[in-house]
Design a protein around this motif. Structure first.
Motif, PDB file in Angstrom:
ATOM      1  N   THR A  79      39.796  44.504  55.909  1.00  0.00           N
ATOM      2  CA  THR A  79      39.005  43.410  55.342  1.00  0.00           C
ATOM      3  C   THR A  79      37.525  43.628  55.603  1.00  0.00           C
ATOM      4  N   GLU A  80      37.180  44.032  56.801  1.00  0.00           N
ATOM      5  CA  GLU A  80      35.773  44.254  57.131  1.00  0.00           C
ATOM      6  C   GLU A  80      35.180  45.389  56.307  1.00  0.00           C
ATOM      7  N   LYS A  81      35.973  46.421  56.053  1.00  0.00           N
ATOM      8  CA  LYS A  81      35.504  47.528  55.209  1.00  0.00           C
ATOM      9  C   LYS A  81      35.279  47.046  53.773  1.00  0.00           C
ATOM     10  N   ALA A  82      36.222  46.250  53.258  1.00  0.00           N
ATOM     11  CA  ALA A  82      36.079  45.717  51.901  1.00  0.00           C
ATOM     12  C   ALA A  82      34.895  44.763  51.798  1.00  0.00           C
ATOM     13  N   LEU A  83      34.668  43.979  52.842  1.00  0.00           N
ATOM     14  CA  LEU A  83      33.550  43.039  52.847  1.00  0.00           C
ATOM     15  C   LEU A  83      32.218  43.782  52.774  1.00  0.00           C
ATOM     16  N   ALA A  84      32.092  44.873  53.510  1.00  0.00           N
ATOM     17  CA  ALA A  84      30.859  45.660  53.466  1.00  0.00           C
ATOM     18  C   ALA A  84      30.626  46.219  52.066  1.00  0.00           C
ATOM     19  N   TYR A  85      31.707  46.657  51.414  1.00  0.00           N
ATOM     20  CA  TYR A  85      31.579  47.191  50.052  1.00  0.00           C
ATOM     21  C   TYR A  85      31.201  46.084  49.075  1.00  0.00           C
ATOM     22  N   LEU A  86      31.847  44.933  49.195  1.00  0.00           N
ATOM     23  CA  LEU A  86      31.542  43.789  48.322  1.00  0.00           C
ATOM     24  C   LEU A  86      30.070  43.422  48.409  1.00  0.00           C
ATOM     25  N   GLN A  87      29.558  43.361  49.619  1.00  0.00           N
ATOM     26  CA  GLN A  87      28.161  42.989  49.813  1.00  0.00           C
ATOM     27  C   GLN A  87      27.214  44.056  49.281  1.00  0.00           C
ATOM     28  N   ALA A  88      27.588  45.321  49.455  1.00  0.00           N
ATOM     29  CA  ALA A  88      26.738  46.405  48.955  1.00  0.00           C
ATOM     30  C   ALA A  88      26.677  46.401  47.432  1.00  0.00           C
ATOM     31  N   GLN A  89      27.778  46.011  46.793  1.00  0.00           N
ATOM     32  CA  GLN A  89      27.838  45.967  45.330  1.00  0.00           C
ATOM     33  C   GLN A  89      27.291  44.656  44.762  1.00  0.00           C
ATOM     34  N   GLN A  90      26.953  43.732  45.646  1.00  0.00           N
ATOM     35  CA  GLN A  90      26.391  42.432  45.257  1.00  0.00           C
ATOM     36  C   GLN A  90      27.297  41.688  44.265  1.00  0.00           C
ATOM     37  N   CYS A  91      28.589  41.676  44.596  1.00  0.00           N
ATOM     38  CA  CYS A  91      29.559  40.982  43.743  1.00  0.00           C
ATOM     39  C   CYS A  91      29.586  39.486  44.062  1.00  0.00           C
ATOM     40  N   ASP A  92      29.857  38.695  43.047  1.00  0.00           N
ATOM     41  CA  ASP A  92      29.883  37.240  43.222  1.00  0.00           C
ATOM     42  C   ASP A  92      31.264  36.641  42.955  1.00  0.00           C
ATOM     43  N   SER A  93      32.278  37.508  42.831  1.00  0.00           N
ATOM     44  CA  SER A  93      33.635  37.033  42.553  1.00  0.00           C
ATOM     45  C   SER A  93      34.632  38.141  42.859  1.00  0.00           C
ATOM     46  N   ILE A  94      35.912  37.751  42.926  1.00  0.00           N
ATOM     47  CA  ILE A  94      36.975  38.672  43.312  1.00  0.00           C
ATOM     48  C   ILE A  94      38.102  38.603  42.287  1.00  0.00           C
ATOM     49  N   VAL A  95      38.569  39.765  41.844  1.00  0.00           N
ATOM     50  CA  VAL A  95      39.750  39.866  40.989  1.00  0.00           C
ATOM     51  C   VAL A  95      40.788  40.653  41.769  1.00  0.00           C
ATOM     52  N   ALA A  96      41.851  39.988  42.192  1.00  0.00           N
ATOM     53  CA  ALA A  96      42.909  40.628  42.977  1.00  0.00           C
ATOM     54  C   ALA A  96      44.079  40.962  42.067  1.00  0.00           C
ATOM     55  N   LEU A  97      44.430  42.234  42.018  1.00  0.00           N
ATOM     56  CA  LEU A  97      45.475  42.732  41.129  1.00  0.00           C
ATOM     57  C   LEU A  97      46.593  43.334  41.967  1.00  0.00           C
ATOM     58  N   GLY A  98      47.760  42.695  41.995  1.00  0.00           N
ATOM     59  CA  GLY A  98      48.855  43.270  42.765  1.00  0.00           C
ATOM     60  C   GLY A  98      49.749  42.231  43.399  1.00  0.00           C
ATOM     61  N   GLY A  99      50.319  42.602  44.556  1.00  0.00           N
ATOM     62  CA  GLY A  99      51.219  41.718  45.288  1.00  0.00           C
ATOM     63  C   GLY A  99      50.565  41.160  46.530  1.00  0.00           C
ATOM     64  N   GLY A 100      51.385  40.921  47.549  1.00  0.00           N
ATOM     65  CA  GLY A 100      50.887  40.251  48.743  1.00  0.00           C
ATOM     66  C   GLY A 100      49.784  40.990  49.469  1.00  0.00           C
ATOM     67  N   SER A 101      49.810  42.321  49.447  1.00  0.00           N
ATOM     68  CA  SER A 101      48.778  43.086  50.151  1.00  0.00           C
ATOM     69  C   SER A 101      47.406  42.849  49.543  1.00  0.00           C
ATOM     70  N   THR A 102      47.322  42.975  48.226  1.00  0.00           N
ATOM     71  CA  THR A 102      46.039  42.791  47.543  1.00  0.00           C
ATOM     72  C   THR A 102      45.603  41.336  47.554  1.00  0.00           C
ATOM     73  N   ILE A 103      46.542  40.444  47.310  1.00  0.00           N
ATOM     74  CA  ILE A 103      46.206  39.018  47.292  1.00  0.00           C
ATOM     75  C   ILE A 103      45.730  38.571  48.669  1.00  0.00           C
ATOM     76  N   GLY A 104      46.381  39.077  49.713  1.00  0.00           N
ATOM     77  CA  GLY A 104      45.944  38.749  51.071  1.00  0.00           C
ATOM     78  C   GLY A 104      44.535  39.220  51.352  1.00  0.00           C
ATOM     79  N   LEU A 105      44.191  40.413  50.875  1.00  0.00           N
ATOM     80  CA  LEU A 105      42.834  40.921  51.071  1.00  0.00           C
ATOM     81  C   LEU A 105      41.824  40.049  50.333  1.00  0.00           C
ATOM     82  N   GLY A 106      42.152  39.651  49.111  1.00  0.00           N
ATOM     83  CA  GLY A 106      41.252  38.770  48.367  1.00  0.00           C
ATOM     84  C   GLY A 106      41.031  37.452  49.083  1.00  0.00           C
TER      85      GLY A 106
END
Length: 358
Positions: A79-106
């Motif tokens: 999660t911390e790795k994904a958060l750093a990437y999200l912030q670097a990309q300056q994203c303002d929303s999340i699209v989670a595609l998949g099952g429990g693993s991806t949805i949990g990360l979102g």
């Protein structure tokens, strides 16, 4: 309930927007614009990277980047790795595609950022309609609830489930059934959720055998997705009990696969609670089309050819006592009092693949 009895209950409806139907994944961009989003981060597992790329092309100018490293049990480090990437990309929303693993990360990202989520489930996990997050750190899986965790939009497009293999469809569906089962004997159970639970069980019990036998049966998969949505809604509306506590312990401590763990444990947890929840057992049995809830659930697992023993999905026999000990810590409410010795005996039966017993 007799004619002269009255009811007292509390029901909280989750404010999620649900889009259900084949082809509705085409509406992702419209939903992001409705949420006034301009730059979306797509989440997936490594196995679904190709599908994530297709969604990225569909988003066009709304695409802000992809993080394709989601894994089971939502490790905080990922999660911390994904958060750093999200912030670097300056994203303002999340699209989670998949099952429990991806949805949990979102959900974990949204908890930390309060960004809106659009979820496209490809399994029957059900967590997409809950405000519950389970995450793992240092071998311990913990859960928490927050309005920030609940996705704003869920798009159920049956076409996205067609690549889910029959074996995974079966265990994912059994995972969903567990949510409805425990909703029926939850401490805060209510008539509305109980109706959804019974219908969810009924839909999955009739559709999962068809999905396993004919994986390309679109109608069967749509029916399973409908049942999974209802079961997930139950999970989000009321508290859970022993079964979910056990599965969190087994997954977080022994890194067992999420859906197969639920599949193995569900009939055993039902057997443990059956004497203390007779009305719920009658509803479950009726929804399964049988005269006994425990035998009916175990027979369904057998029919679907799912794993029936914890040892077959990676659980060490030496871990049974430790698991029973952890289940007793910060225990969930349960209709039958928790007894460590009885829980250890239940886990031992589940480990060996023996028939569930009260």
């Amino acid at each position: 309930m007799t004619q002269n009895q009255t009811q007292t209950f509390t029901y909280n409806a989750a404010p999620a927007r649900i889009l259900f139907g084949a082809g509705r994944a085409a509406e992702i961009a419209d939903e992001l614009r409705r949420l006034e989003c301009r730059r979306a981060l797509i989440l997936s597992t490594p196995a679904q990277q190709q599908l994530a790329e297709q969604i990225a092309q569909q988003l066009g100018e709304l695409y802000g980047g992809s993080f394709t490293e989601a894994v089971m049990h939502t490790p905080v480090a990922v999660t911390e790795k994904a958060l750093a990437y999200l912030q670097a990309q300056q994203c303002d929303s999340i699209v989670a595609l998949g099952g429990g693993s991806t949805i949990g990360l979102g959900k974990a990202l949204s908890l930390r950022t309060d960004l809106p989520q659009v979820v496209l489930p490809t399994t029957y996990a059900g967590s997409e309609v809950t405000a519950i997050l389970g995450q793992t750190e240092n071998g311990i899986k913990t859960t928490q609830r927050s309005p920030r965790i609940l996705p704003e939009v869920v798009i159920y497009d049956v076409n996205l489930t067609l690549t889910l293999p029959p074996a995974l469809s079966a265990t994912s569906g059994m995972n969903a059934l567990a949510h409805a089962v425990e909703a029926l004997y939850a401490k805060d159970a209510n008539p509305i959720v109980s109706l959804m639970a019974a219908e969810g069980i009924r839909a999955l019990a009739r559709s999962l055998p068809r999905v396993v036998a004919h994986p390309d049966d679109l109608a069967a998969r749509s029916d399973a997705q409908y049942g999974a949505w209802l079961c997930g809604t139950c999970l989000g509306a009321v508290g859970m009990a022993l079964h979910h506590k056990i599965c969190h312990v087994l997954g977080g401590t022994f890194d067992l696969p999420h859906a197969p763990t639920h599949t193995v444990m569900l009939p055993h947890a039902l057997a443990y609670n059956a004497p203390a929840a007779p009305q719920a057992m009658r509803v479950i049995a009726d929804a399964l089309g049988t005269d006994d809830a425990v035998r009916g659930m175990y027979a369904l697992a057998q029919q679907l050819d799912t794993p029936l023993a914890l040892r077959d999905i990676g659980m060490p026999g030496s871990g049974v006592a430790r698991a029973a000990e952890l289940v007793m810590q910060d225990a969930y409410w349960n209709p039958r009092p928790l007894e460590q010795q009885a829980i250890a005996a239940m886990l031992a039966r589940a480990w060996a693949g023996e028939t569930p017993a009260s």
